[in-house]
Design a protein around this motif. Structure first.
Motif, short mmCIF file in Angstrom:
data_model
loop_
_atom_site.label_atom_id
_atom_site.label_comp_id
_atom_site.label_asym_id
_atom_site.label_seq_id
_atom_site.Cartn_x
_atom_site.Cartn_y
_atom_site.Cartn_z
N GLY A 1 -29.61 -60.17 -2.61
CA GLY A 1 -29.39 -60.67 -3.48
C GLY A 1 -27.81 -60.19 -3.55
O GLY A 1 -26.90 -59.94 -2.70
N ALA A 2 -27.52 -61.04 -4.87
CA ALA A 2 -26.12 -61.08 -5.70
C ALA A 2 -25.41 -59.64 -5.59
O ALA A 2 -23.57 -59.40 -4.81
CB ALA A 2 -25.56 -61.21 -6.79
N ARG A 3 -26.08 -58.33 -5.47
CA ARG A 3 -25.70 -56.85 -5.22
C ARG A 3 -25.80 -56.39 -3.82
O ARG A 3 -26.23 -55.67 -4.35
CB ARG A 3 -26.07 -56.49 -6.21
CG ARG A 3 -25.15 -56.39 -8.15
CD ARG A 3 -26.07 -56.08 -9.09
NE ARG A 3 -24.56 -55.48 -10.03
CZ ARG A 3 -24.98 -55.13 -10.85
NH1 ARG A 3 -26.07 -54.43 -11.34
NH2 ARG A 3 -24.13 -55.31 -12.27
N THR A 4 -26.24 -56.73 -3.27
CA THR A 4 -26.29 -56.85 -1.65
C THR A 4 -25.16 -56.77 -0.78
O THR A 4 -24.35 -58.07 -0.75
CB THR A 4 -27.71 -57.31 -1.19
OG1 THR A 4 -28.69 -57.30 -2.04
CG2 THR A 4 -28.34 -56.82 0.37
N ILE A 5 -24.53 -56.40 -0.18
CA ILE A 5 -23.75 -55.70 1.28
C ILE A 5 -24.26 -56.29 2.42
O ILE A 5 -24.94 -54.74 2.49
CB ILE A 5 -22.97 -55.11 0.65
CG1 ILE A 5 -22.32 -55.07 -0.53
CG2 ILE A 5 -21.43 -55.29 1.55
CD1 ILE A 5 -22.06 -53.83 -1.35
N MET A 6 -24.30 -56.78 3.26
CA MET A 6 -25.14 -56.74 4.76
C MET A 6 -23.65 -56.50 5.73
O MET A 6 -22.65 -57.65 5.71
CB MET A 6 -25.52 -57.99 4.41
CG MET A 6 -27.35 -58.02 4.24
SD MET A 6 -28.11 -56.37 5.04
CE MET A 6 -29.15 -56.66 4.01
N ALA A 7 -23.73 -55.52 6.24
CA ALA A 7 -22.39 -55.38 7.07
C ALA A 7 -23.43 -56.16 8.76
O ALA A 7 -23.76 -56.73 9.01
CB ALA A 7 -22.16 -54.10 7.81
N HIS A 8 -21.56 -56.65 9.66
CA HIS A 8 -22.00 -57.39 10.69
C HIS A 8 -21.86 -59.25 10.75
O HIS A 8 -21.33 -59.69 10.32
CB HIS A 8 -22.58 -56.56 11.58
CG HIS A 8 -22.03 -55.12 11.51
ND1 HIS A 8 -20.60 -54.59 12.11
CD2 HIS A 8 -23.09 -53.92 11.12
CE1 HIS A 8 -20.55 -53.84 11.99
NE2 HIS A 8 -21.65 -52.98 11.13
N VAL B 1 -27.45 -52.72 -3.44
CA VAL B 1 -28.31 -52.29 -2.09
C VAL B 1 -26.89 -52.37 -0.76
O VAL B 1 -26.28 -53.38 -1.07
CB VAL B 1 -29.07 -52.92 -1.55
CG1 VAL B 1 -30.23 -52.85 -0.45
CG2 VAL B 1 -30.42 -53.19 -2.88
N GLN B 2 -27.16 -51.75 0.58
CA GLN B 2 -26.83 -52.35 1.53
C GLN B 2 -26.59 -51.89 2.34
O GLN B 2 -27.35 -51.04 3.01
CB GLN B 2 -24.56 -51.05 1.65
CG GLN B 2 -25.42 -49.97 1.28
CD GLN B 2 -23.90 -49.54 1.15
OE1 GLN B 2 -22.86 -50.40 1.81
NE2 GLN B 2 -23.85 -47.72 1.06
N GLN C 1 -37.53 -53.70 -4.73
CA GLN C 1 -38.49 -53.74 -6.59
C GLN C 1 -37.53 -53.06 -7.00
O GLN C 1 -37.29 -53.19 -8.42
CB GLN C 1 -39.81 -52.92 -6.01
CG GLN C 1 -40.53 -52.93 -7.11
CD GLN C 1 -42.03 -52.37 -7.27
OE1 GLN C 1 -42.68 -51.31 -6.11
NE2 GLN C 1 -42.62 -52.21 -8.67
N ILE C 2 -36.85 -51.85 -6.46
CA ILE C 2 -36.06 -50.37 -7.57
C ILE C 2 -34.76 -51.64 -7.85
O ILE C 2 -34.52 -51.54 -9.10
CB ILE C 2 -36.48 -49.20 -6.87
CG1 ILE C 2 -37.15 -48.66 -6.95
CG2 ILE C 2 -34.81 -49.01 -7.54
CD1 ILE C 2 -37.21 -48.12 -5.65
N ALA C 3 -34.00 -52.56 -6.99
CA ALA C 3 -32.93 -53.36 -7.38
C ALA C 3 -33.47 -54.33 -8.47
O ALA C 3 -32.19 -54.08 -8.57
CB ALA C 3 -32.72 -53.27 -5.82
#
Ligand code: GUN
Ligand code: FE
Length: 610
Positions: free
Chosen positions: A457-464, A422-423, A413-415
């Motif tokens: 979302g477009a500003r989220t970085i997911m690792a692996h 977000v990561q 919600q904050i994002a």
């Protein structure tokens, strides 16, 4: 307030500054050896006495006896506090001004400021018969030069905040105001001992010295301005095959010969609090986290430890050629503050987040949900978009296993409301994926858990992103999630191989992360090598992943990532065996290089490592 050091290292040994300090200390010890009567005479003789000066030439005092004190008084002090205060400031700020002016010019500059300050003092205190002594006028000149040369410098300072002493970084400008105020005290103390009508505070000598310093430093030819001018030389003008020297006659010219210049690397997934345990541990993800990682991260409850590791981390990051990074800290708010301060001091671009974990975590690392959100929001408000936009805050729920649904929902919600980054980690290990399925039986998939919480979302970085179904891959692509590929970590923790082509074919933006200490190296060269191994991507592609793709993932490709005109001059100089063709050089860079090949690193045109 006691300053310790500024954040600008000396480029050469400041031997004039050191010599000046030595001379002042020697003279002071000589003063101490005198009896009080001869001390008084000594001060009268070598200090500047305005009435005596202004009585000349009618008074028939020889010119030298009037002129000499303007220089000798600069080396005299009235007491310990006066001496130590002055020399301490000269030590901290003099070296950088000496760098900028060159040794000889700096000495000349110092003496001229002292002379000017003495003259200003004499003219404005024409009735005073109290001798004036001290290096403060000349040092005020050095401080004036410092402020205009390094307007953004910061100084690590011991500050009393309410009843506690704290070491914090403050702008150099602030410290300077404090120095002026202190001069009242020192000056009074200094002269009270020698004469009855004390109070001959050389206030105007300081103001005069300061203004003269500001003016003079602009008149001296700058020796090394290109290295410092944060505002003037931080961008790339253009890449050209011609010799551009005629166009920039006063620019510094460096010939790197056969060395290679590359854009600074972008590391899109790295854990700062795991820096000290790089290369430690065995077993797969969940065992590794519990056995090695969590106990090390718990140590960041201690701010002193956090400071030590944060400083070394950023030094090492830059030494490896990485000038931008997306960073996980521990759960601790103070430690995250410290990481931001260290990043700013180093000048790198950094996306930093406090890790959030409110369940399935060891006691020392388990947060209360509200507290976790509150601390993260406070850090976001304090740091996001600071340092000219180079520092960003990233909300960092560690992974779905260590976060409650309500925590993830709140972050989502904050994002959404703030557009914050977000990561997190996704589908790294088969046991982890199984565990998530058990923890969230009613959710369609691991990626589905995050999507339900609104975290994709477009500003989220997911690792692996190794063990994903086709539906999950499509979902990530639809949400424009960015993928941090951490090949070395995946290899070391035996997590599996990320389906690079599949993700790429789905249209996902992929960049590289070192994931220390899952991965055993901070070097993006080694990441490129490990990325090529399982995917058979080309060296060109690997270099793209380590630079421009990282910039695109973080939404800053208009500032960094390659050498397009107008971008930040973040670049590294690499020494590898000369090759005849670009492709050969590129494969050498990817397959045969590591930290040792990095000879110089520039952040916005400033040499930060050599
Ligand atoms: N998943 C959750 N936490 C971590 C971590 O610290 N490192 C890696 N590689 N994976 C994780
Ligand atoms: Fe990680």
């Amino acid at each position: 307030m006691i300053p310790f050091r500024d954040n600008i290292p000396s480029r050469s040994f400041p031997f004039i500054t050191v010599s000046l300090i030595t001379a002042n200390v020697f003279v002071f010890f000589y003063e101490l050896s005198l009896g009080s009567r001869s001390f008084e005479r000594f001060i009268m003789h070598y200090g500047v006495v305005p009435t005596t000066v202004l009585a000349w030439p009618q008074s028939h005092i020889p010119f030298t006896a009037v002129a000499l004190p303007f220089f000798t008084s600069m080396f005299l002090h009235g007491g310990w506090l006066h001496l130590i205060g002055n020399m301490w400031y000269l030590w901290i700020f003099g070296d950088n001004v000496e760098d900028r002016l060159g040794h000889f010019n700096y000495l000349l500059f110092y003496l001229l400021c002292g002379l000017g300050a003495g003259i200003v003092h004499t003219v404005l205190n024409s009735q005073t018969s109290v001798p004036s002594v001290g290096a403060s006028g000349a040092i005020a000149g050095v401080l004036g030069a410092y402020v205009v040369s390094f307007p953004f410098a910061r100084v690590l300072t011991l500050v009393p905040i309410f009843m506690f002493l704290q070491v914090i970084e403050i702008p150099a400008v602030l410290l300077l105001i404090f120095w002026f105020l202190m001069q009242f005290l020192y000056g009074t103390a200094a002269l009270a001992t020698t004469t009855a009508n004390a109070g001959g505070v050389a206030w105007w000598a300081h103001v005069g010295g300061f203004v003269i310093g500001i003016i003079l430093v602009g008149l001296f030819p700058g020796k090394d301005r290109a290295r410092y001018g944060y505002s003037r030389y931080e961008k790339i003008v253009r890449i050209t095959a011609d010799d551009p020297r005629w166009e920039f006659p006063d620019a510094k010219f460096r010939d790197f010969n056969e060395k290679i210049i590359l854009p600074g690397f972008v590391d899109t997934h790295v854990h700062l609090p795991q820096f000290a345990m790089m290369g430690v541990g065995e077993g797969e993800l969940l065992t590794w986290l519990n056995t090695y990682t969590y106990p090390e991260e718990a140590r960041f409850a201690d701010p002193a430890y956090a400071e030590e590791i944060s400083t070394t981390f950023f030094d090492e990051l830059v030494a490896n050629g990485t000038t931008t990074a997306a960073i996980y800290c521990s759960i601790h708010e103070p430690a995250t503050d410290i990481a931001f301060i260290a990043a700013r001091a180093k000048g790198v671009r950094a996306f930093i987040g406090k890790v959030m974990m409110d369940r399935n975590s060891p006691p020392g690392l388990m947060e209360d949900t509200e507290r976790s959100i509150h601390d993260s929001v406070r850090l976001f408000e304090k740091w996001d978009n600071t340092d000219g936009g180079r520092l960003r805050y990233v909300f960092t729920p560690r992974f779905a296993a260590s976060c409650s649904i309500s925590l993830m929902h709140r972050v989502g919600q904050i994002a959404r409301e703030t557009g914050a980054f977000v990561q997190s980690h996704l589908a790294e290990n088969v046991n982890e994926v199984r565990w998530i399925r058990d923890l969230f039986p009613d959710k369609p998939s691991y990626a589905g858990v995050y999507d339900d919480a609104g975290l994709l979302g477009a500003r989220t970085i997911m690792a692996h992103c190794i063990h994903l179904s086709a539906e999950e891959i499509n979902l990530l692509a639809k949400r424009e999630v960015k993928i941090a590929f951490c090949p070395y970590s995946n290899q070391t923790l035996r997590s599996g191989t990320m389906p690079y082509r599949k993700l790429q074919d789905a249209g996902l933006m992929i960049s590289l992360g070192t994931d220390i200490a899952g991965g055993p190296s901070l070097s993006m060269f080694e990441q490129m090598r490990e990325a090529i191994r399982p995917t058979a991507m080309t060296p060109t592609e690997a270099l793209y992943l380590a630079t421009l793709a990282g910039a695109r993932s973080l939404g800053i490709s208009d500032h960094i990532g390659n050498f397009a005109a107008g971008k930040d001059a973040d670049f590294i100089v690499v020494d590898v065996k000369p090759r005849r063709k670009a492709e050969e050089a590129l494969s050498t860079l990817c397959l045969e290089s590591d930290k040792k090949c990095v000879v110089e690193v520039y952040v916005r045109g400033n040499l930060m490592y050599f």
